[in-house]
Design an enzyme around this catalytic site. Structure first.
Site, PDB file in Angstrom:
ATOM      1  N   HIS A   4       0.805  -1.228   0.000  1.00 25.01           N
ATOM      2  CA  HIS A   4       0.000   0.000   0.000  1.00 25.01           C
ATOM      3  C   HIS A   4       0.837   1.278   0.000  1.00 25.01           C
ATOM      4  CE1 HIS A   4      -3.555  -2.473   0.741  1.00 25.01           C
ATOM      5  NE2 HIS A   4      -2.854  -3.089   1.653  1.00 25.01           N
ATOM      6  N   HIS A  49      -7.336  -5.429  -9.778  1.00 25.92           N
ATOM      7  CA  HIS A  49      -7.726  -5.176  -8.395  1.00 25.92           C
ATOM      8  C   HIS A  49      -9.214  -5.447  -8.240  1.00 25.92           C
ATOM      9  CE1 HIS A  49      -8.956  -2.114  -5.204  1.00 25.92           C
ATOM     10  NE2 HIS A  49      -8.079  -2.854  -4.566  1.00 25.92           N
TER      11      HIS A  49
END
Length: 374
Positions: A205, A305
């Protein structure tokens, strides 16, 4: 055929809120009775009023009264309609994506074809998917990661991802050598338990500075991770390229990037080899197909994703099925993801079976939708 109306449907997800606390669906009605379904991913949004207003605004100005087959024209008109929209963001493009996938659903239903057949046809009979590795307890006891890995393999999984570094914020930031080597112990426990039977990707992230990302990569290279995801925040492509140049681990990114234009820079600067585009956010199905095509020309793969509801998930499956450079699909389907569809997406032994039905190949269960209305 013309689009005659738009309806937004906001539903409450159930715990553990996989794909967000709420799902925002879009329905486009036509004068021939065909209804197209789309979804605007909500992620962790607390107030969806502006998102709903944007979808309704776009539809009233540019979609209602239009031929749903004119997808490219509608997309380009919305994208270039206002000065600020041509600089895309994760505020504007998810609304555009939801409308676009609903248009494709209409076209698929009108032609009685799955969307992937309209975008080149089926390349893959089944789609490899990856699971998330639960991280509870593995920091205190790295050997537990090995036990979890064994269970994942026994369930038919061939790949997983784990997010071993905390906290997520602030970013980018430093992590000590002690912390980095603790994560290495977790990876070693996994390799000792299952060998090469399970690919393991690192999810981070954008937590690291460039220097720390390179240091982490060097420490973990011996375990051959599947990929190193967002080693640095994604807005600085040059620094991500610097990390990529210093490691043999493939770099993956893209869930926070939108449109072909941002991905073009990513590929040009050789910052990543795996594109994690989000069909529900990057601009829709056709835009995602264009991004996949650019990636193919650079010998890069796509691993879309998927942190969303079942409609955007179904759109990703359509893209995967017709993309020759598809690598693997993130898959978070469970619970309400299945219950809210009359025929849920088929996931068995680590693989997704593409639906054969027209359009997105899914249909909402109206009784469940009504029960979960927000």
């Amino acid at each position: 055929m013309n689009v005659t109306a738009v309806e937004t449907i906001l539903v409450r997800n159930i715990e553990p809120y996989i794909g967000g606390r709420h799902w925002l669906f879009v329905q486009l009605m036509t004068d021939e009775g065909i209804i197209g379904l789309g979804e605007r991913p909500t992620m962790h949004a607390a107030n969806l009023g502006p998102a709903i207003s944007m979808i309704e605004d776009f539809c009233e100005q540019f979609v209602i009264g239009s031929n749903p087959f004119h997808i490219e024209r509608i997309w380009q008109t919305i994208y270039a309609s206002r000065h600020d929209w041509r600089h895309p963001s994760l505020y504007m493009t998810p609304a555009l994506s939801a409308i676009e996938m609903a248009l494709w659903d209409i076209v698929g239903k009108a032609t009685n074809q799955p969307i992937y057949n309209l975008l080149g046809g089926q390349v893959h009979e089944q789609l490899r998917a990856y699971a998330y590795m639960p991280t509870a307890g593995i920091w205190e006891n790295p050997l537990k990661a090995g036990e979890i890995a064994v269970k994942l393999v026994e369930a038919g999984n061939t790949a997983c991802k784990l997010d071993p570094f905390t906290p997520l914020f602030p970013q980018p930031r430093d992590f000590s050598l002690k912390t980095i080597r603790r994560v290495a112990k977790i990876f070693r426990a996994i390799r000792d338990a299952v060998g090469d039977e399970l690919e393991v990707a690192i999810g981070t992230h954008g937590q690291f500075s460039t220097a720390v990302a390179i240091r982490v990569a060097k420490e973990l290279e011996e375990f051959s991770p599947f990929w190193f995801e967002e080693p640095v925040p994604p807005e600085n492509i040059d620094e991500m390229a610097r990390v990529a140049a210093h490691t043999s681990i493939p770099i993956a990114t893209g869930e926070r990037l939108v449109t072909k234009f941002e991905f073009a820079q990513l590929l040009k600067k050789q910052a990543a080899q795996i594109m994690q585009l989000d069909v529900g956010q990057c601009g829709g199905i056709l835009e995602a197909k264009k991004i996949a095509g650019m990636a193919e020309a650079h010998y890069a793969m796509i691993a879309p994703h998927m942190y969303c509801g079942p409609v955007a998930a179904a759109a990703a499956v359509q893209l995967d099925t017709c993309s020759p450079n598809f690598l693997i699909q993130e898959y978070n389907g469970a619970g309400l993801h299945n219950d809210i569809l009359k025929e849920p997406i088929r996931f068995e032994n680590g693989f997704i079976k593409p639906p054969a039905g027209p359009g997105l190949g899914i249909e909402l269960d109206e009784a469940v939708v009504k029960k979960q209305l927000a």
